[in-house]
Write a protein that holds these residues in place. Structure first.
Motif, mmCIF file in Angstrom:
data_model
loop_
_atom_site.group_PDB
_atom_site.id
_atom_site.type_symbol
_atom_site.label_atom_id
_atom_site.label_comp_id
_atom_site.label_asym_id
_atom_site.label_seq_id
_atom_site.Cartn_x
_atom_site.Cartn_y
_atom_site.Cartn_z
ATOM 1 N N UNK A 182 0.823 -1.212 0.000
ATOM 2 C CA UNK A 182 0.000 0.000 0.000
ATOM 3 C C UNK A 182 0.858 1.264 0.000
ATOM 4 N N UNK A 183 0.496 2.194 -0.846
ATOM 5 C CA UNK A 183 1.227 3.460 -0.970
ATOM 6 C C UNK A 183 0.238 4.574 -1.252
ATOM 7 N N UNK A 184 0.704 5.794 -1.130
ATOM 8 C CA UNK A 184 -0.144 6.962 -1.411
ATOM 9 C C UNK A 184 0.709 8.051 -2.031
ATOM 10 N N UNK A 185 0.088 8.852 -2.884
ATOM 11 C CA UNK A 185 0.770 10.005 -3.471
ATOM 12 C C UNK A 185 -0.103 11.237 -3.294
ATOM 13 N N UNK A 241 5.336 4.538 0.422
ATOM 14 C CA UNK A 241 4.651 3.486 1.169
ATOM 15 C C UNK A 241 3.977 4.044 2.420
ATOM 16 N N UNK A 242 2.882 3.392 2.798
ATOM 17 C CA UNK A 242 2.232 3.728 4.066
ATOM 18 C C UNK A 242 3.024 3.144 5.218
ATOM 19 N N UNK A 251 -0.888 4.149 9.308
ATOM 20 C CA UNK A 251 -1.170 5.371 8.567
ATOM 21 C C UNK A 251 -2.342 5.206 7.609
ATOM 22 N N UNK A 252 -3.076 6.291 7.403
ATOM 23 C CA UNK A 252 -4.072 6.348 6.343
ATOM 24 C C UNK A 252 -3.386 6.846 5.070
ATOM 25 N N UNK A 253 -3.985 6.622 3.900
ATOM 26 C CA UNK A 253 -3.402 7.174 2.669
ATOM 27 C C UNK A 253 -3.210 8.690 2.733
ATOM 28 N N UNK A 254 -4.175 9.406 3.309
ATOM 29 C CA UNK A 254 -4.048 10.857 3.424
ATOM 30 C C UNK A 254 -2.838 11.229 4.265
ATOM 31 N N UNK A 255 -2.680 10.584 5.413
ATOM 32 C CA UNK A 255 -1.545 10.880 6.285
ATOM 33 C C UNK A 255 -0.222 10.585 5.582
#
Length: 206
Positions: A44-47, A81-82, A86-90
């Motif tokens: 899981x990752x976020x941008x 990466x999370x 962590x949430x994606x937003x964080x």
């Protein structure tokens, strides 16, 4: 497009994916196209997708350093990466501050785009944020070689993104490329930009 209209078009929606040509190197997580990509446990990752508004609006992008273990030298949004819990937003806001020195309090979060699965084993959650002009990025030398902008006018031009073909993992595959005078914008970043462009072009009431 004024700031209020931009906010309206970027607002959180139901996560449905428009019927657009896919990208063989990255695909929306809820599409049938991930079968060929998601052949392992996904990370899981976020941008953060930062849109700088003002007289000359643009999308803030980075060029990753050539020494990184994944996606080295590629154009990307700030992200990673999370961390556990962590949430994606964080994660998106944390990574943006770590990579380009963007404090979370300067970002007006306006929504998100569908999650994307990449052929390199990531499930990416794109978080959209508005950023006032005047921010001076401070790239983290170990991760970011350069910070630059893709003009919003390019994103709004339906003829701008191109379809390219190349061999990847033993197969000929098609993918999106966005024009830029100095950088090659492709892969998951280009695919996410295609869906962002679609959202910005449709009527705000849709």
């Amino acid at each position: 497009m004024d700031l209020d209209e931009l906010r309206a078009r970027l607002a959180q929606r139901d996560g449905t994916v428009p019927a657009l040509l896919g990208d063989a190197l990255a695909a929306p997580a809820n599409s049938d196209d991930i079968a060929d990509l998601a052949q392992r446990i996904l990370v899981p990752a976020a941008v953060l997708v930062p849109i700088i508004h003002g007289p000359n609006p643009g999308i803030l992008l980075t060029k990753r350093t050539s020494t990184l273990s994944s996606h080295a030298g590629q154009v990307a949004f700030p992200g990673g990466r999370l961390d556990p819990g962590e949430t994606p937003l964080e994660a998106a806001l944390r990574e943006a501050e770590e990579e380009v020195g963007l404090p979370a309090n300067l970002v007006e979060v306006t929504g998100r785009l569908p999650d994307y699965v990449t052929g390199t084993g990531f499930s990416i959650s794109p978080i959209i944020g508005l950023l006032a002009p005047g921010f001076v990025p401070i790239p983290a030398a170990a991760e970011v070689e350069e910070v630059f902008e893709l003009p919003l006018s390019v994103l709004l031009d339906p003829s701008a993104p191109e379809r390219r073909r190349a061999e990847w993992k033993g197969r000929k595959r098609e993918f999106w490329v966005w024009p830029h005078e100095r950088h090659y914008i492709w892969g998951a970043t280009a695919a996410i930009l295609v869906h962002l462009a679609h959202r910005l072009r449709v009527a705000a009431t849709v």
